[in-house]
Design a protein around this motif. Structure first.
Motif, PDB file in Angstrom:
ATOM      1  N   GLU A   1      10.601   6.447  -6.273  1.00 35.50           N
ATOM      2  CA  GLU A   1      10.733   5.167  -6.748  1.00 35.50           C
ATOM      3  C   GLU A   1      10.521   4.206  -5.683  1.00 35.50           C
ATOM      4  O   GLU A   1      10.952   4.343  -4.626  1.00 35.50           O
ATOM      5  N   VAL A   2      10.215   2.759  -5.964  1.00 37.75           N
ATOM      6  CA  VAL A   2      10.093   1.714  -5.115  1.00 37.75           C
ATOM      7  C   VAL A   2      10.878   0.650  -5.786  1.00 37.75           C
ATOM      8  O   VAL A   2      10.249  -0.183  -6.395  1.00 37.75           O
ATOM      9  N   PRO A   3      12.332   0.679  -5.795  1.00 35.68           N
ATOM     10  CA  PRO A   3      12.851  -0.247  -6.653  1.00 35.68           C
ATOM     11  C   PRO A   3      12.999  -1.699  -6.184  1.00 35.68           C
ATOM     12  O   PRO A   3      13.449  -2.552  -6.749  1.00 35.68           O
ATOM     13  N   PHE A   4      12.464  -1.904  -4.655  1.00 40.25           N
ATOM     14  CA  PHE A   4      12.513  -3.031  -4.135  1.00 40.25           C
ATOM     15  C   PHE A   4      11.432  -3.050  -2.929  1.00 40.25           C
ATOM     16  O   PHE A   4      11.115  -2.067  -2.452  1.00 40.25           O
ATOM     17  N   MET A   5      11.094  -4.256  -2.453  1.00 39.20           N
ATOM     18  CA  MET A   5      10.303  -4.218  -1.262  1.00 39.20           C
ATOM     19  C   MET A   5      11.264  -4.670  -0.152  1.00 39.20           C
ATOM     20  O   MET A   5      12.140  -5.465  -0.400  1.00 39.20           O
ATOM     21  N   ARG A   6      11.304  -4.076   0.923  1.00 36.04           N
ATOM     22  CA  ARG A   6      11.901  -4.217   1.886  1.00 36.04           C
ATOM     23  C   ARG A   6      11.823  -5.641   2.422  1.00 36.04           C
ATOM     24  O   ARG A   6      10.871  -6.005   2.696  1.00 36.04           O
ATOM     25  N   PRO A   7      13.067  -6.168   2.630  1.00 31.27           N
ATOM     26  CA  PRO A   7      13.050  -7.708   3.447  1.00 31.27           C
ATOM     27  C   PRO A   7      12.254  -7.609   4.836  1.00 31.27           C
ATOM     28  O   PRO A   7      12.401  -6.642   5.544  1.00 31.27           O
ATOM     29  N   LYS A   8      11.640  -8.610   5.045  1.00 29.92           N
ATOM     30  CA  LYS A   8      11.035  -8.761   6.649  1.00 29.92           C
ATOM     31  C   LYS A   8      11.887  -8.600   7.607  1.00 29.92           C
ATOM     32  O   LYS A   8      11.444  -7.881   8.698  1.00 29.92           O
ATOM     33  N   TYR A   9      12.998  -9.015   7.385  1.00 30.38           N
ATOM     34  CA  TYR A   9      14.057  -8.989   8.653  1.00 30.38           C
ATOM     35  C   TYR A   9      14.524  -7.407   9.011  1.00 30.38           C
ATOM     36  O   TYR A   9      14.862  -7.101  10.222  1.00 30.38           O
ATOM     37  N   LEU A  10      14.231  -6.640   8.233  1.00 28.74           N
ATOM     38  CA  LEU A  10      14.393  -5.196   8.038  1.00 28.74           C
ATOM     39  C   LEU A  10      13.065  -4.334   8.624  1.00 28.74           C
ATOM     40  O   LEU A  10      13.243  -2.953   8.348  1.00 28.74           O
TER      41      LEU A  10
ATOM     42  N   GLU B   1       0.878  -1.011  -0.053  1.00 30.17           N
ATOM     43  CA  GLU B   1       0.020   0.330   0.078  1.00 30.17           C
ATOM     44  C   GLU B   1       0.927   1.238  -0.104  1.00 30.17           C
ATOM     45  O   GLU B   1       0.440   2.224  -0.737  1.00 30.17           O
ATOM     46  N   ILE B   2       1.905   1.254   0.859  1.00 32.25           N
ATOM     47  CA  ILE B   2       2.832   2.248   0.863  1.00 32.25           C
ATOM     48  C   ILE B   2       3.791   2.696  -0.485  1.00 32.25           C
ATOM     49  O   ILE B   2       3.681   3.616  -1.006  1.00 32.25           O
ATOM     50  N   ALA B   3       3.979   1.425  -0.945  1.00 32.69           N
ATOM     51  CA  ALA B   3       4.634   1.572  -2.237  1.00 32.69           C
ATOM     52  C   ALA B   3       3.616   2.011  -3.346  1.00 32.69           C
ATOM     53  O   ALA B   3       4.230   2.940  -4.370  1.00 32.69           O
ATOM     54  N   GLU B   4       2.689   1.811  -3.368  1.00 37.06           N
ATOM     55  CA  GLU B   4       1.578   2.087  -4.455  1.00 37.06           C
ATOM     56  C   GLU B   4       1.516   3.606  -4.284  1.00 37.06           C
ATOM     57  O   GLU B   4       1.573   4.518  -5.201  1.00 37.06           O
ATOM     58  N   VAL B   5       1.013   4.214  -3.162  1.00 36.88           N
ATOM     59  CA  VAL B   5       1.060   5.642  -2.836  1.00 36.88           C
ATOM     60  C   VAL B   5       2.328   6.284  -3.179  1.00 36.88           C
ATOM     61  O   VAL B   5       2.292   7.358  -3.748  1.00 36.88           O
ATOM     62  N   ALA B   6       3.341   5.944  -2.674  1.00 38.11           N
ATOM     63  CA  ALA B   6       4.650   6.442  -3.073  1.00 38.11           C
ATOM     64  C   ALA B   6       5.009   6.616  -4.474  1.00 38.11           C
ATOM     65  O   ALA B   6       5.462   7.717  -5.037  1.00 38.11           O
ATOM     66  N   GLN B   7       4.704   5.580  -5.411  1.00 41.06           N
ATOM     67  CA  GLN B   7       4.935   5.513  -6.943  1.00 41.06           C
ATOM     68  C   GLN B   7       3.833   6.678  -7.416  1.00 41.06           C
ATOM     69  O   GLN B   7       3.990   7.608  -8.264  1.00 41.06           O
ATOM     70  N   LYS B   8       2.524   6.775  -6.659  1.00 37.72           N
ATOM     71  CA  LYS B   8       1.740   7.760  -7.369  1.00 37.72           C
ATOM     72  C   LYS B   8       2.217   9.096  -7.224  1.00 37.72           C
ATOM     73  O   LYS B   8       1.855   9.948  -8.220  1.00 37.72           O
TER      74      LYS B   8
END
Length: 237
Positions: free
Chosen positions: A63-72, A52-59
């Motif tokens: 850029e959202v060049p990757f999804m942050r790994p769960k451990y981070l 959801e944040i990625a979609e809003v950020a791109q809108k």
């Protein structure tokens, strides 16, 4: 310069705060738009684990060049690891050199493009290793106390000799406000710190330093934004 906006999905104090609406726009939009207005910033990326944040950020143009790994993206994850992961991804996948980079937390929406420009100019002019935006502390450090298990007040031990002084007679103290960090990749990688002997402070007004963590913070930020809009309208008239 590379700008990194960290925005994980999990938020205990105010769930969903990074995309929560503030004066008609998602909270994160204010930081994205401020960064985009600074010519020294080449790329604006958002590191998030939330679609959801990625979609809003791109809108809003980030850029959202990757999804942050769960451990981070856990409550215990360290911010420095998040930043290093983002920089190293961009270095390896986008061939971006990032000796220095800027971090802009999305929870400080009243930090504007002029603040960012001034911080970058200060960083360059002083030839600093890193820069941290700060705001004057609400109260002198000598006014901090502990309360023991019996309800007894004990001075916390910071500048105790001045604990009875009036505010104006105490030294000024400053705290990071979360708005702007200009960091050095090598220092962060090797020493895991934002601070060096050559770290400079960019001092910000308290009104620009509101950090959203609770619903009350959100309401205060909304009040300040509307107050500014009214002042601008009056000047325009």
């Amino acid at each position: 310069m590379l700008a990194i906006i960290p925005a994980r999905g999990g938020s205990k104090g105010l769930p969903g705060k990074n995309v929560k609406e503030l004066c008609g726009k998602p909270l994160i939009a204010y930081t994205i738009e401020a960064a985009q207005q600074v010519k020294e910033i080449d790329r604006v990326i958002v590191t998030t684990d939330s679609p959801e944040i990625a979609e809003v950020a791109q809108k809003y143009g980030a850029e959202v060049p990757f999804m942050r790994p769960k451990y981070l993206a856990e409550d215990t994850s360290l911010a420095c690891d998040v930043y290093l992961h983002a920089v190293e991804f961009m270095q390896s996948q986008a061939q971006i050199e990032a000796e220095n980079f800027i971090v802009l937390l999305p929870t400080t929406p009243l930090r504007n493009c002029e603040n960012i420009k001034e911080a970058l100019n200060l960083f360059t002019e002083t030839r600093a290793k890193t820069l941290i935006s700060m705001v004057e502390a609400d109260v002198p450090i000598s006014w901090y106390y502990r309360v023991d298990e019996n309800g007894k007040i004990k001075n916390a031990g910071f500048d105790e000799q001045n604990s009875s002084n009036n505010r104006q007679d105490n030294a000024k103290y400053y705290i990071p406000n979360g708005a702007i960090y200009i960091l050095n990749y090598k220092l962060l990688k090797e020493k895991r710190t934002y601070y060096s002997e050559n770290t400079v402070a960019y001092i910000m007004e308290r009104s620009n330093s509101i950090d959203i963590d609770t619903e009350d913070d959100m309401l205060y930020a909304e009040f300040m934004m509307k107050l500014r809009e009214n002042r601008i309208r009056k000047v325009g008239n």
